[in-house]
Design an enzyme around this catalytic site. Structure first.
Site, mmCIF file in Angstrom:
data_model
loop_
_atom_site.group_PDB
_atom_site.id
_atom_site.type_symbol
_atom_site.label_atom_id
_atom_site.label_comp_id
_atom_site.label_asym_id
_atom_site.label_seq_id
_atom_site.Cartn_x
_atom_site.Cartn_y
_atom_site.Cartn_z
ATOM 1 N N ASN A 170 40.040 41.096 40.845
ATOM 2 C CA ASN A 170 39.430 41.383 42.145
ATOM 3 C C ASN A 170 39.144 42.880 42.205
ATOM 4 O OD1 ASN A 170 38.754 41.743 44.801
ATOM 5 N ND2 ASN A 170 40.803 41.333 45.608
ATOM 6 N N LYS A 211 37.557 44.538 44.431
ATOM 7 C CA LYS A 211 37.481 45.106 45.788
ATOM 8 C C LYS A 211 36.220 45.971 45.907
ATOM 9 C CE LYS A 211 42.405 44.572 46.001
ATOM 10 N NZ LYS A 211 43.670 44.895 46.604
ATOM 11 N N HIS A 260 41.149 36.812 51.574
ATOM 12 C CA HIS A 260 42.020 37.874 51.055
ATOM 13 C C HIS A 260 42.708 38.589 52.221
ATOM 14 C CE1 HIS A 260 43.296 41.623 49.213
ATOM 15 N NE2 HIS A 260 43.286 40.951 48.078
ATOM 16 N N GLU A 297 43.178 41.585 52.855
ATOM 17 C CA GLU A 297 42.426 42.725 53.386
ATOM 18 C C GLU A 297 41.352 42.251 54.361
ATOM 19 O OE1 GLU A 297 41.580 44.511 49.595
ATOM 20 O OE2 GLU A 297 43.682 45.105 49.429
ATOM 21 N N GLU A 324 49.598 35.826 47.570
ATOM 22 C CA GLU A 324 49.612 37.284 47.480
ATOM 23 C C GLU A 324 50.432 37.853 48.632
ATOM 24 O OE1 GLU A 324 46.071 38.914 45.130
ATOM 25 O OE2 GLU A 324 45.369 38.589 47.149
ATOM 26 N N GLY A 350 48.733 46.403 46.057
ATOM 27 C CA GLY A 350 48.393 47.818 45.929
ATOM 28 C C GLY A 350 49.558 48.758 46.160
ATOM 29 N N SER A 403 50.178 43.696 42.711
ATOM 30 C CA SER A 403 50.697 44.639 41.718
ATOM 31 C C SER A 403 51.026 43.994 40.368
ATOM 32 C CB SER A 403 51.907 45.400 42.270
ATOM 33 O OG SER A 403 51.533 46.140 43.421
HETATM 34 P P1 PGA Z 1 46.742 44.723 43.416
HETATM 35 O O1 PGA Z 1 45.775 43.818 44.325
HETATM 36 O O2 PGA Z 1 46.842 44.044 42.058
HETATM 37 O O3 PGA Z 1 46.051 46.054 43.332
HETATM 38 O O4 PGA Z 1 48.063 44.781 44.109
HETATM 39 C C1 PGA Z 1 45.824 42.412 44.257
HETATM 40 C C2 PGA Z 1 44.837 41.823 45.219
HETATM 41 O O5 PGA Z 1 44.657 42.375 46.310
HETATM 42 O O6 PGA Z 1 44.202 40.788 44.921
#
Ligand code: PGA
Length: 232
Positions: A6, A8, A90, A92, A156, A162, A192
């Site tokens: 992903n 982003k 997601h 976010e 997640e 992140g 992560s």
């Molecule tokens: P990250 O993000 O691996 O940077 O923690 C995962 C995600 O948001 O899908």
């Protein structure tokens, strides 16, 4: 095992093209692989990865075929580009852009109906976990979804995205088993994921792959995660 990157809001068309050219030549082991570029880079990714086994996914899509929805993109438009699937829901999108369980359900259904594959994301916040509400939140988020051949779930935990705070393999396994008790579908882990923790997570019986954010932006680390998932 599916490993999806992903991106982003990273990598415009030219960076996406170079990344996908390098990915074509990388050793990705024996897993299904997908990349999820921003909308503006989808066409370049589809073009460079044509004829490979690597799937290209969007990061979101609307439920209508077309209409007065400024800033949105429809499943039919993604299909026309040759996109294979899309992420929906997601955290976010849920936390920063007002996505709700209901809007997630509408987007998922429309994408599946259009023939796109869907990675639907669920997960609890730090506060929800600390107050013992993880399973209630997962149950609520999953209650609006129905099993479908084209659907996979990504668990997640929001506190792990992140932050460098990965769920322990045991905690991930426990949550994945709970998700599967609610809906009988493959479950990816996200939050992560890095080359050095991917193998132990992938060894858990109910971890069926990864949704990788930060570590998917570099071909070397993304390929290393694919390889770690492949040998488990
Ligand atoms: P990250 O993000 O691996 O940077 O923690 C995962 C995600 O948001 O899908």
């Amino acid at each position: 095992m599916l490993v999806a990157g992903n991106w982003k809001m990273f990598k415009g068309p030219s960076a996406a093209g170079s990344f996908c050219r390098a990915l074509r030549d990388a050793d990705l082991g024996d897993v299904d692989v997908a990349v999820c570029p921003p909308y503006v880079s989808l066409a370049d990714a589809v073009q460079v990865l044509a004829g490979t086994e690597i799937g290209v996914f969007a990061q979101n899509c609307h439920w209508a075929d077309e209409g007065a929805f400024t800033g949105e993109v429809s499943p039919a438009m993604l299909k026309e580009l040759g996109v294979y699937g899309t992420i929906v829901g997601h955290s976010e999108r849920r936390q920063l852009f007002g996505e709700t369980d209901e809007s997630v359900a509408r987007r998922v259904k429309a994408a599946l109906d259009a023939g796109l594959n869907v990675i639907a994301c669920v997960g609890e916040t730090d506060e929800e976990r600390e107050t013992g509400r993880t399973n209630d939140v997962l149950e609520r988020q999953l209650s609006v979804l129905e099993p479908d051949d084209g659907l996979v779930i990504a668990y997640e935990p929001v506190w792990a995205i992140g932050t460098g705070k990965t769920a322990t393999p045991e905690l991930a396994q426990e949550a994945h088993a709970f998700v599967k008790s609610q809906i009988d579908l493959p479950v990816l882990y996200g939050g992560s994921v890095k080359p050095d923790n991917a193998k132990r997570l992938a060894e858990q019986p109910d971890v069926d792959g990864f949704l990788v954010g930060g570590a998917s932006l570099d071909v070397g680390s993304f390929a290393a995660i694919c390889q770690a998932a492949s040998t488990s």
